[in-house]
Scaffold this motif. Structure first.
Motif, PDB file in Angstrom:
ATOM      1  N   LEU A   1       0.872  -1.171   0.000  1.00 41.65           N
ATOM      2  CA  LEU A   1       0.000   0.000   0.000  1.00 41.65           C
ATOM      3  C   LEU A   1       0.911   1.224   0.000  1.00 41.65           C
ATOM      4  O   LEU A   1       1.583   1.500   0.988  1.00 41.65           O
ATOM      5  CB  LEU A   1      -0.913  -0.004   1.234  1.00 41.65           C
ATOM      6  N   ASN A   2       0.909   1.950  -1.114  1.00 42.71           N
ATOM      7  CA  ASN A   2       1.991   2.910  -1.334  1.00 42.71           C
ATOM      8  C   ASN A   2       1.502   4.269  -1.819  1.00 42.71           C
ATOM      9  O   ASN A   2       2.239   4.985  -2.487  1.00 42.71           O
ATOM     10  CB  ASN A   2       2.983   2.325  -2.355  1.00 42.71           C
ATOM     11  N   ASN A   3       0.265   4.649  -1.479  1.00 44.18           N
ATOM     12  CA  ASN A   3      -0.122   6.015  -1.793  1.00 44.18           C
ATOM     13  C   ASN A   3       0.319   6.924  -0.643  1.00 44.18           C
ATOM     14  O   ASN A   3       0.664   6.438   0.438  1.00 44.18           O
ATOM     15  CB  ASN A   3      -1.630   6.127  -2.079  1.00 44.18           C
ATOM     16  N   PRO A   4       0.349   8.238  -0.834  1.00 39.05           N
ATOM     17  CA  PRO A   4       0.891   9.127   0.209  1.00 39.05           C
ATOM     18  C   PRO A   4       0.248   8.957   1.584  1.00 39.05           C
ATOM     19  O   PRO A   4       0.930   9.069   2.610  1.00 39.05           O
ATOM     20  CB  PRO A   4       0.618  10.526  -0.362  1.00 39.05           C
ATOM     21  N   PHE A   5      -1.060   8.661   1.626  1.00 43.51           N
ATOM     22  CA  PHE A   5      -1.742   8.545   2.912  1.00 43.51           C
ATOM     23  C   PHE A   5      -1.541   7.177   3.566  1.00 43.51           C
ATOM     24  O   PHE A   5      -2.033   6.940   4.664  1.00 43.51           O
ATOM     25  CB  PHE A   5      -3.238   8.849   2.734  1.00 43.51           C
ATOM     26  N   ASP A   6      -0.844   6.264   2.891  1.00 42.90           N
ATOM     27  CA  ASP A   6      -0.496   4.977   3.490  1.00 42.90           C
ATOM     28  C   ASP A   6       0.792   5.047   4.298  1.00 42.90           C
ATOM     29  O   ASP A   6       1.145   4.080   4.981  1.00 42.90           O
ATOM     30  CB  ASP A   6      -0.337   3.902   2.405  1.00 42.90           C
ATOM     31  N   LEU A   7       1.523   6.162   4.222  1.00 43.93           N
ATOM     32  CA  LEU A   7       2.777   6.290   4.952  1.00 43.93           C
ATOM     33  C   LEU A   7       2.467   6.311   6.448  1.00 43.93           C
ATOM     34  O   LEU A   7       1.868   7.249   6.975  1.00 43.93           O
ATOM     35  CB  LEU A   7       3.502   7.567   4.533  1.00 43.93           C
ATOM     36  N   ASN A   8       2.900   5.263   7.153  1.00 50.77           N
ATOM     37  CA  ASN A   8       2.541   5.029   8.549  1.00 50.77           C
ATOM     38  C   ASN A   8       3.826   4.915   9.369  1.00 50.77           C
ATOM     39  O   ASN A   8       4.544   3.923   9.264  1.00 50.77           O
ATOM     40  CB  ASN A   8       1.708   3.752   8.648  1.00 50.77           C
ATOM     41  N   ILE A   9       4.144   5.932  10.152  1.00 47.51           N
ATOM     42  CA  ILE A   9       5.378   5.943  10.939  1.00 47.51           C
ATOM     43  C   ILE A   9       5.046   6.131  12.411  1.00 47.51           C
ATOM     44  O   ILE A   9       3.974   6.632  12.766  1.00 47.51           O
ATOM     45  CB  ILE A   9       6.354   7.036  10.456  1.00 47.51           C
ATOM     46  N   ALA A  10       5.978   5.720  13.269  1.00 38.10           N
ATOM     47  CA  ALA A  10       5.735   5.793  14.710  1.00 38.10           C
ATOM     48  C   ALA A  10       7.014   6.140  15.451  1.00 38.10           C
ATOM     49  O   ALA A  10       8.105   5.694  15.072  1.00 38.10           O
ATOM     50  CB  ALA A  10       5.178   4.462  15.227  1.00 38.10           C
TER      51      ALA A  10
ATOM     52  N   VAL B   1       8.334  13.983   4.383  1.00 35.70           N
ATOM     53  CA  VAL B   1       7.652  13.426   3.218  1.00 35.70           C
ATOM     54  C   VAL B   1       6.136  13.452   3.432  1.00 35.70           C
ATOM     55  O   VAL B   1       5.374  13.778   2.509  1.00 35.70           O
ATOM     56  CB  VAL B   1       8.142  11.992   2.940  1.00 35.70           C
ATOM     57  N   GLN B   2       5.688  13.120   4.639  1.00 33.44           N
ATOM     58  CA  GLN B   2       4.252  13.190   4.943  1.00 33.44           C
ATOM     59  C   GLN B   2       3.699  14.587   4.695  1.00 33.44           C
ATOM     60  O   GLN B   2       2.664  14.767   4.061  1.00 33.44           O
ATOM     61  CB  GLN B   2       4.003  12.790   6.400  1.00 33.44           C
ATOM     62  N   ILE B   3       4.409  15.590   5.201  1.00 36.00           N
ATOM     63  CA  ILE B   3       3.951  16.968   5.067  1.00 36.00           C
ATOM     64  C   ILE B   3       3.861  17.376   3.602  1.00 36.00           C
ATOM     65  O   ILE B   3       2.926  18.058   3.175  1.00 36.00           O
ATOM     66  CB  ILE B   3       4.885  17.920   5.831  1.00 36.00           C
ATOM     67  N   GLN B   4       4.823  16.936   2.804  1.00 36.78           N
ATOM     68  CA  GLN B   4       4.890  17.361   1.410  1.00 36.78           C
ATOM     69  C   GLN B   4       3.946  16.583   0.496  1.00 36.78           C
ATOM     70  O   GLN B   4       3.601  17.063  -0.587  1.00 36.78           O
ATOM     71  CB  GLN B   4       6.327  17.230   0.892  1.00 36.78           C
ATOM     72  N   THR B   5       3.533  15.379   0.886  1.00 34.23           N
ATOM     73  CA  THR B   5       2.751  14.535  -0.021  1.00 34.23           C
ATOM     74  C   THR B   5       1.310  14.327   0.423  1.00 34.23           C
ATOM     75  O   THR B   5       0.442  14.084  -0.423  1.00 34.23           O
ATOM     76  CB  THR B   5       3.407  13.150  -0.186  1.00 34.23           C
ATOM     77  N   GLN B   6       1.024  14.397   1.707  1.00 37.62           N
ATOM     78  CA  GLN B   6      -0.348  14.166   2.176  1.00 37.62           C
ATOM     79  C   GLN B   6      -1.135  15.470   2.099  1.00 37.62           C
ATOM     80  O   GLN B   6      -1.370  16.155   3.091  1.00 37.62           O
ATOM     81  CB  GLN B   6      -0.344  13.589   3.592  1.00 37.62           C
ATOM     82  N   ARG B   7      -1.577  15.783   0.890  1.00 34.74           N
ATOM     83  CA  ARG B   7      -2.280  17.037   0.619  1.00 34.74           C
ATOM     84  C   ARG B   7      -3.620  16.719  -0.033  1.00 34.74           C
ATOM     85  O   ARG B   7      -3.681  15.982  -1.015  1.00 34.74           O
ATOM     86  CB  ARG B   7      -1.444  17.930  -0.303  1.00 34.74           C
ATOM     87  N   ASP B   8      -4.680  17.306   0.510  1.00 33.30           N
ATOM     88  CA  ASP B   8      -6.022  17.048  -0.001  1.00 33.30           C
ATOM     89  C   ASP B   8      -6.352  17.893  -1.224  1.00 33.30           C
ATOM     90  O   ASP B   8      -7.306  17.609  -1.937  1.00 33.30           O
ATOM     91  CB  ASP B   8      -7.061  17.318   1.092  1.00 33.30           C
ATOM     92  N   GLY B   9      -5.587  18.964  -1.457  1.00 35.36           N
ATOM     93  CA  GLY B   9      -5.878  19.847  -2.575  1.00 35.36           C
ATOM     94  C   GLY B   9      -7.029  20.782  -2.270  1.00 35.36           C
ATOM     95  O   GLY B   9      -7.556  20.839  -1.156  1.00 35.36           O
ATOM     96  N   GLY B  10      -7.430  21.529  -3.273  1.00 41.09           N
ATOM     97  CA  GLY B  10      -8.557  22.439  -3.114  1.00 41.09           C
ATOM     98  C   GLY B  10      -8.288  23.561  -2.139  1.00 41.09           C
ATOM     99  O   GLY B  10      -7.171  24.069  -2.012  1.00 41.09           O
ATOM    100  N   PHE B  11      -9.332  23.943  -1.405  1.00 45.57           N
ATOM    101  CA  PHE B  11      -9.271  25.080  -0.495  1.00 45.57           C
ATOM    102  C   PHE B  11      -8.225  24.878   0.608  1.00 45.57           C
ATOM    103  O   PHE B  11      -7.617  25.829   1.085  1.00 45.57           O
ATOM    104  CB  PHE B  11     -10.661  25.302   0.127  1.00 45.57           C
ATOM    105  N   ASP B  12      -8.016  23.599   1.020  1.00 45.90           N
ATOM    106  CA  ASP B  12      -7.060  23.308   2.100  1.00 45.90           C
ATOM    107  C   ASP B  12      -5.645  23.747   1.756  1.00 45.90           C
ATOM    108  O   ASP B  12      -4.837  24.010   2.651  1.00 45.90           O
ATOM    109  CB  ASP B  12      -7.063  21.811   2.424  1.00 45.90           C
TER     110      ASP B  12
END
Length: 299
Positions: free
Chosen positions: A175-184, A245-256
């Motif tokens: 599972l390799n889309n930006p929102f699948d990046l799961n770190i702890a 990487v999370q900050i740069q890739t997990q973007r919803d687009g649009g008004f956000d």
């Protein structure tokens, strides 16, 4: 009444005004990109070497061939051989050949086109994946439909400062889309959580069920599906890299996007030997210990 009128005008301005702006960007000299995330699994280890490309150019990155790449520890040297353009591989033959010994430090060395790059990483501990389970849930909203949701259970070892990258595979595919990046960080999201030596928090456990192609709806598992979860130990530097990487890739687009952080390059631990050269290098090197477990959903 004046204040109300101004407010309406402001909202209309935000949503009604649209203009296409063509940006003439100068092409920067290409930089070397070192993608070197390797681990202690008894399988082919791959390091990729490419060049950057202009922002608006789509397509495959240009591969860099003819490099000499090695990874060394206190008493071992692993030589990565180019098998395809830009792909350099090393295969452990026996368990004695593998990357091992928690706490050992490894150094990456890259020699290419007269340039020398290096980086260092420590092999850190990793907890076992205790179990995989599926939970049937009723529909909660449009984003969370009815179905079986995956979850893994694992316990962070006692001692603050462990950092991980959790990877999930559905039916053998990462599972390799930006929102699948799961770190702890330990058992929580970050160092400030102070969650050490306990079971990973629920949002981290639950983040192993995929999203659809539009990234706007969870896709539950169905009978016959399989889920495999791996925990990869990473260094603090690698954890910070993945946070960026999370900050740069997990973007919803649009008004956000109006309130999102500006796009910028993420950090790198790759260092060039010749400090007088104008050549630039980016990327990251990390050596991981890996634990994993899988389970098939049977109704």
């Amino acid at each position: 009444m004046k204040k109300f009128s101004l407010y309406i005008v402001f909202i209309s301005f935000l949503f009604a005004c649209e203009e296409t702006i063509d940006v003439d960007l100068k092409d920067a000299p290409p930089a070397y990109v070192v993608d070197a995330w390797i681990n202690d699994k008894m399988e082919t280890q791959v390091i990729r070497l490419t060049l950057t490309q202009p922002y608006f150019d789509a397509g495959e990155y240009e591969s860099v061939t003819g490099a000499n790449i090695t990874v060394t520890s206190e008493n071992k040297t692993f030589e990565f051989i180019e098998t395809d353009p830009g792909y350099y591989e090393w295969n452990p033959v026996t368990s004695a050949d593998r990357i091992e010994t928690i706490g050992s430090r490894y150094q990456l060395n890259v020699n290419v086109d007269g340039e020398q790059f290096f980086a260092e990483s420590e092999l850190r501990r990793v907890p076992p994946v205790d179990s995989i389970k599926y939970t049937y849930k009723e529909e909660r909203n449009q984003f969370q439909p009815e179905g079986y949701y995956g979850e893994f259970l694992a316990t962070d070892p006692v001692g603050s400062g462990d950092t991980y990258w959790i990877k999930a595979y559905k039916n053998g595919e990462l599972l390799n889309n930006p929102f699948d990046l799961n770190i702890a960080y330990d058992a929580g999201f970050n160092e400030g959580g102070n969650i050490d030596g306990v079971v990973f928090i629920q949002p981290i456990q639950d983040a192993v069920t995929p999203l659809n192609e539009d990234l706007d709806e969870i896709v539950p598992y169905v009978p016959g599906d399989s889920l495999h979860v791996e925990i990869h130990s990473v260094t603090h530097e690698a954890f910070a890299f993945l946070q960026q990487v999370q900050i740069q890739t997990q973007r919803d687009g649009g008004f956000d996007e109006i309130f999102a952080e500006p796009l910028e390059n993420v950090s790198s631990n790759i260092i060039k030997q010749n400090t007088t050269s104008n050549v630039q290098v980016i990327g990251f090197f990390n050596v991981s210990a890996v634990s994993g477990r899988g389970r098939k959903l049977v109704e």
